[in-house]
Design an enzyme around this catalytic site. Structure first.
Site, PDB file in Angstrom:
ATOM      1  N   LYS A  94       0.833  -1.212   0.000  1.00  0.00           N
ATOM      2  CA  LYS A  94       0.000   0.000   0.000  1.00  0.00           C
ATOM      3  C   LYS A  94       0.865   1.259   0.000  1.00  0.00           C
ATOM      4  CE  LYS A  94      -4.349  -1.322   0.217  1.00  0.00           C
ATOM      5  NZ  LYS A  94      -5.446  -0.826  -0.588  1.00  0.00           N
ATOM      6  N   LYS A 116      -4.838  -7.868 -13.881  1.00  0.00           N
ATOM      7  CA  LYS A 116      -5.712  -8.359 -12.819  1.00  0.00           C
ATOM      8  C   LYS A 116      -7.017  -7.541 -12.802  1.00  0.00           C
ATOM      9  CE  LYS A 116      -6.054  -9.306  -7.937  1.00  0.00           C
ATOM     10  NZ  LYS A 116      -5.637  -9.015  -6.586  1.00  0.00           N
ATOM     11  N   LYS A 150     -11.234  -3.086  -9.242  1.00  0.00           N
ATOM     12  CA  LYS A 150     -12.131  -1.922  -9.245  1.00  0.00           C
ATOM     13  C   LYS A 150     -11.367  -0.669  -9.663  1.00  0.00           C
ATOM     14  CE  LYS A 150     -14.372  -3.935  -5.220  1.00  0.00           C
ATOM     15  NZ  LYS A 150     -14.159  -3.971  -3.779  1.00  0.00           N
TER      16      LYS A 150
END
Ligand code: SF4
Length: 323
Positions: free
Chosen positions: A112, A191, A194
């Protein structure tokens, strides 16, 4: 007595067929075997969503998708994380006993940091503690996890051991129920996610589904209809493996000898995918026509969850020594 399971989904975008294959289908199946608590974890979304103007819409849409997929409020508790504020209190207490070094070594935190270097917030590093609070607040004994989420669950187990050792036995150590989350590739071959928009959302129309599939990448070396194809490197073929299991082998063989063209292959996939999603889409339309029903389900779900949460928190405060 059925064992209790907890699982949550972050409302960071519209649910797509990857979420359906990887989590939702599993959630529906688990309902008969476990006492299930399912949650749309909107507080977790705040660790990466900076513009929250769309958050309530995404949360609402996710609830409709979850219910349309077959989560039955008679069998499972379904609620929104932020409607049970006890989770924030438990998060704070668990944060006091969790060494920072445990959190800094979590692989998803490192990922992240790379993904959003401009927004490495306190919530991001504390994400596994909030996740532990979600699970422990309801004393869940089982958590469905993919292999990549195992470090998070192991951290929850370490937090449980530390809390129980320091304050006395309070929480069960949750077990992971290893779930085979298939990696569903997006229409561009990356991949499906969203964030990238390369996905087939559950709630779109049949026509839109077919249009998206017709634009999907296939075997790039197959330039003409008469060229034999290689299904092993074709994402359309992979999707046939999930939604057209009866014909997938035959399609692979026909592709290899150029006996089927990509257009017909994609049309078949669109037909089969639309067939699988049809009952879900019908339920979704019914739910959209009765907006009060979903609100009632969430209200009752939060009430049931709060009963469990408040029992846990009374004991936790006692154990810690808070008056
Ligand atoms: Fe892929 Fe189907 Fe085209 Fe073969 S025929 S390359 S499996 S889309």
């Amino acid at each position: 007595m059925k064992k209790r399971i907890f699982s949550g989904m972050r409302p960071t975008g519209r649910l797509h067929i990857g979420n359906y294959l990887g989590a939702l289908k599993n959630w529906v199946q688990l309902q008969d075997e476990f006492d299930c608590i399912y949650c749309v974890v909107d507080i977790h979304a705040l660790t990466s969503v900076e513009d929250t103007s769309n958050l309530s819409t995404l949360t609402h849409e996710m609830v409709l998708d979850i219910m349309a997929a077959g989560i039955d409020p008679e069998k499972s508790i379904l609620f929104i994380q932020s409607r049970v504020p006890e989770v924030a209190e438990l998060n704070t207490f668990l944060g006091m006993i969790t060494p920072l070094s445990w959190l800094l070594r979590v692989p998803t935190f490192k990922e992240k940091v790379k993904l959003q270097p401009h927004n490495v917030n306190y919530g991001l590093v504390g994400y596994p503690v909030l996740m532990a609070a979600d699970i422990l607040l309801y004393r869940a004994e089982v958590v469905p996890v993919g292999q990549d989420q195992m470090p998070h669950l192991e951290l929850t187990r370490e937090i449980v051991r530390r809390f129980n050792a320091q304050f006395g036995p309070t929480f069960p150590e949750p077990e992971g129920r290893l779930t085979n989350f298939p990696v569903v590739l997006g229409l561009d071959g990356g991949k499906m996610s969203k964030q990238t928009g390369n996905m087939i959302e559950l709630a779109i129309s049949e026509e839109e589904t077919a249009r998206k599939i017709m634009g999907a990448v296939t075997d790039p070396s197959r330039r003409y209809r008469s060229d034999p194809g290689n299904p092993d490197i074709c994402n359309v073929y992979r999707l046939h493996g999930y939604f057209n299991t009866a014909e997938v082998d035959e399609i692979g063989q026909r592709c290899r000898r150029a006996a089927i063209g990509c257009v017909d292959c994609k049309k078949k996939l669109a037909e089969m995918l639309n067939k699988e999603l049809a009952p879900m889409r019908l339920r979704r339309r019914e739910l959209e026509a009765r907006p009060e029903y979903a609100k009632q389900v969430l209200k009752e779900g939060a009430e049931k969850a709060r009963v469990l949460a408040s029992n846990t928190m009374s004991e936790v405060r006692d154990r810690i020594g808070l008056i």
